[in-house]
Design a protein around this motif. Structure first.
Motif, PDB file in Angstrom:
ATOM      1  N   HIS A 145       0.829  -1.194   0.000  1.00 28.89           N
ATOM      2  CA  HIS A 145       0.000   0.000   0.000  1.00 28.89           C
ATOM      3  C   HIS A 145       0.872   1.255   0.000  1.00 28.89           C
ATOM      4  O   HIS A 145       2.065   1.216   0.306  1.00 28.89           O
ATOM      5  CB  HIS A 145      -0.923  -0.008   1.231  1.00 28.89           C
ATOM      6  CG  HIS A 145      -2.109   0.888   1.111  1.00 28.89           C
ATOM      7  ND1 HIS A 145      -2.058   2.224   1.411  1.00 28.89           N
ATOM      8  CD2 HIS A 145      -3.383   0.639   0.713  1.00 28.89           C
ATOM      9  CE1 HIS A 145      -3.246   2.760   1.216  1.00 28.89           C
ATOM     10  NE2 HIS A 145      -4.070   1.819   0.795  1.00 28.89           N
ATOM     11  N   ARG A 146       0.263   2.370  -0.327  1.00 30.62           N
ATOM     12  CA  ARG A 146       0.980   3.644  -0.356  1.00 30.62           C
ATOM     13  C   ARG A 146       1.565   3.982   1.017  1.00 30.62           C
ATOM     14  O   ARG A 146       2.659   4.556   1.107  1.00 30.62           O
ATOM     15  CB  ARG A 146       0.013   4.740  -0.821  1.00 30.62           C
ATOM     16  CG  ARG A 146       0.621   6.131  -0.924  1.00 30.62           C
ATOM     17  CD  ARG A 146      -0.351   7.068  -1.631  1.00 30.62           C
ATOM     18  NE  ARG A 146       0.155   8.433  -1.667  1.00 30.62           N
ATOM     19  CZ  ARG A 146      -0.123   9.363  -0.767  1.00 30.62           C
ATOM     20  NH1 ARG A 146      -0.926   9.061   0.258  1.00 30.62           N
ATOM     21  NH2 ARG A 146       0.371  10.581  -0.875  1.00 30.62           N
ATOM     22  N   ARG A 147       0.820   3.616   2.087  1.00 30.28           N
ATOM     23  CA  ARG A 147       1.326   3.911   3.432  1.00 30.28           C
ATOM     24  C   ARG A 147       2.631   3.165   3.729  1.00 30.28           C
ATOM     25  O   ARG A 147       3.480   3.662   4.474  1.00 30.28           O
ATOM     26  CB  ARG A 147       0.280   3.524   4.477  1.00 30.28           C
ATOM     27  CG  ARG A 147      -0.930   4.432   4.507  1.00 30.28           C
ATOM     28  CD  ARG A 147      -1.848   4.042   5.630  1.00 30.28           C
ATOM     29  NE  ARG A 147      -3.071   4.843   5.643  1.00 30.28           N
ATOM     30  CZ  ARG A 147      -4.060   4.672   6.493  1.00 30.28           C
ATOM     31  NH1 ARG A 147      -3.979   3.704   7.403  1.00 30.28           N
ATOM     32  NH2 ARG A 147      -5.139   5.432   6.440  1.00 30.28           N
TER      33      ARG A 147
END
Length: 437
Positions: free
Chosen positions: A4-6
């Motif tokens: 994920h982007r996180r």
């Protein structure tokens, strides 16, 4: 598994902390703690996402047939079977012909919750389309990892002429609200009837209907009974030549003609007339005899589904010969074509005149709405004046074609593609009320 982007943002923070450790040693220790913490959180996130085999399910519901030119609903039902809330991104693999990249829906769902996604697709071409699978990307509130679920199965759907419009007209007809669609209420002129049978006179019968010959034979008064003239034949004749390949709002003129022919066939049968279908191009192709029997409209629909334009010029002489061969009873012939100029129309005028001697002929052709809008604009440069003159010339020729056809005994209707169905129905009702058929 997808990152994920996180996760990437957290990794950048760890790398930045470790790099700062070369200048400030304390940051190096903090970076090590962050690495361990990120690793533990990823393991925990992985365990939450993969602990269940079928954590999320999704299914697609849509009609097996789509209506060409209409907004067709597609529903996706999603269910969260996890024991906690998750974030979803749902992607439906729609047919490539739509060229849409916005069929992506973000959802937040609680445990055991179900949600329905509704979106619409508007096809502009008849044929067979294929849906792919449904891809669901799931992440927890930590948002470090993403799991993909593949749901549903590929589905083939067929795009038919605009049958959804038939349901709209049917519902409006039941509630007597057809005027909301633009259908005019036209008063019948006179009293046009046909003979039904002879019966004995009873009190209240009209004296003018007494049949004196039958009364003399039976030695009692006999009267003729009449009913409104019904079962007139109405043929939708569709020109499939190259002139019908022109497009308006992504749909060809042929598709607009097919949609209008289907709707008019429904209205014709609803009015207890007989509907038939003929298609032609450089040769005579489809012929469905006029009828009003149950299932006849489905026969017309299946035939219209397969029609395609050709690149040749339409042969009206062939149409004339085959019409004389197949259609003996006087009928209303509605010819969907497109005459761009007077020269093109004059080449076919002789055959239209000959058809009008035996039948009632209505030529339907198309007005270029975009050209008309361009002609009324105020030009800003000198070249614009010349372009407007040319545009006005084309508009004038269209109107002159209408006048010339009427002078030669052929009824005509000039309309825009988007108003075609309503205008053709109104013209049919008008001609029926005036007893032209």
């Amino acid at each position: 598994m997808f990152l994920h982007r996180r996760f990437y943002l957290a990794s950048l923070a760890v790398i930045f902390s470790l790099l700062c450790g070369y200048i400030f040693p304390a940051f190096f220790a903090v970076g090590k703690v962050m690495v361990v913490l990120l690793l533990l959180l990823c393991i925990f996130d992985y365990w939450r996402l993969w602990r269940m085999q079928g954590g999320v399910t999704a299914s697609r519901t849509c009609s097996a047939r789509f209506s060409n030119g209409d907004e067709n609903p597609v529903r996706i039902e999603v269910e969260n079977r996890y024991l906690y809330s998750v974030n979803l991104q749902v992607i439906d693999e729609i047919p490539n012909v739509f060229q849409r990249r916005d069929v992506l829906f973000a959802l937040e769902m609680r445990s055991a919750e179900r949600k329905e996604i509704l979106y619409r697709l508007r096809p502009v071409k008849r044929g067979e389309y294929q849906f792919g699978k449904i891809r669901v990307f799931v992440s927890t509130h930590l948002g470090l990892l993403t799991r993909r679920f593949t749901c549903g199965e590929p589905v083939d759907i067929k795009v038919y002429p605009a049958y959804l419009m038939l349901h709209q007209y049917e519902l409006m007809a039941i509630s007597n609200n057809l005027t909301e669609l633009g259908i005019k209420r036209i008063r019948r002129i006179g009293h046009h009837t046909e003979f039904e049978h002879i019966k004995e006179y009873v009190k209240g019968d009209d004296y003018r209907t007494i049949n004196w010959k039958a009364s003399a034979r039976r030695h009692q008064l006999m009267v003729n009974t009449y009913q409104d003239e019904r079962s007139q034949q109405v043929y939708n004749i569709i020109d499939k030549g190259r002139i019908m390949q022109s497009a308006f709002k992504e749909m060809t003129l042929l598709d607009y003609a097919i949609n209008a022919a289907l709707v008019l066939s429904y209205v014709t049968i609803y009015k207890e007339d007989k509907a038939g279908l003929i298609t032609f191009s450089n040769q005579f192709e489809t012929f469905i005899p006029a009828s009003k029997q149950a299932g006849h409209l489905q026969t017309i629909l299946e035939s219209l589904y397969r029609q395609q334009t050709t690149f040749g010029e339409s042969d009206y002489s062939t149409l004339y010969v085959h019409l004389n061969k197949h259609v003996s009873k006087r009928s209303l012939l509605i010819i969907y074509t497109n005459f761009d100029n007077v020269v093109g129309m004059e080449r076919q005028l002789n055959y239209l005149q000959q058809l009008s001697h035996k039948h009632v002929v209505l030529a339907v052709f198309f007005e270029n709405a975009e050209l008309k809008d361009f002609a009324v604009r105020r030009p800003h440069v000198g070249e614009g004046y010349f372009q407007q003159v040319i545009a006005e010339k084309f508009i004038y020729e269209k109107q002159y074609v209408t006048t010339l056809l009427r002078r030669n005994g052929v009824y005509s209707l000039l309309t825009t593609p988007e108003k075609l169905s309503v205008d053709v129905i109104n013209k049919y009702l008008e001609m029926k009320a005036r007893h032209l058929i």
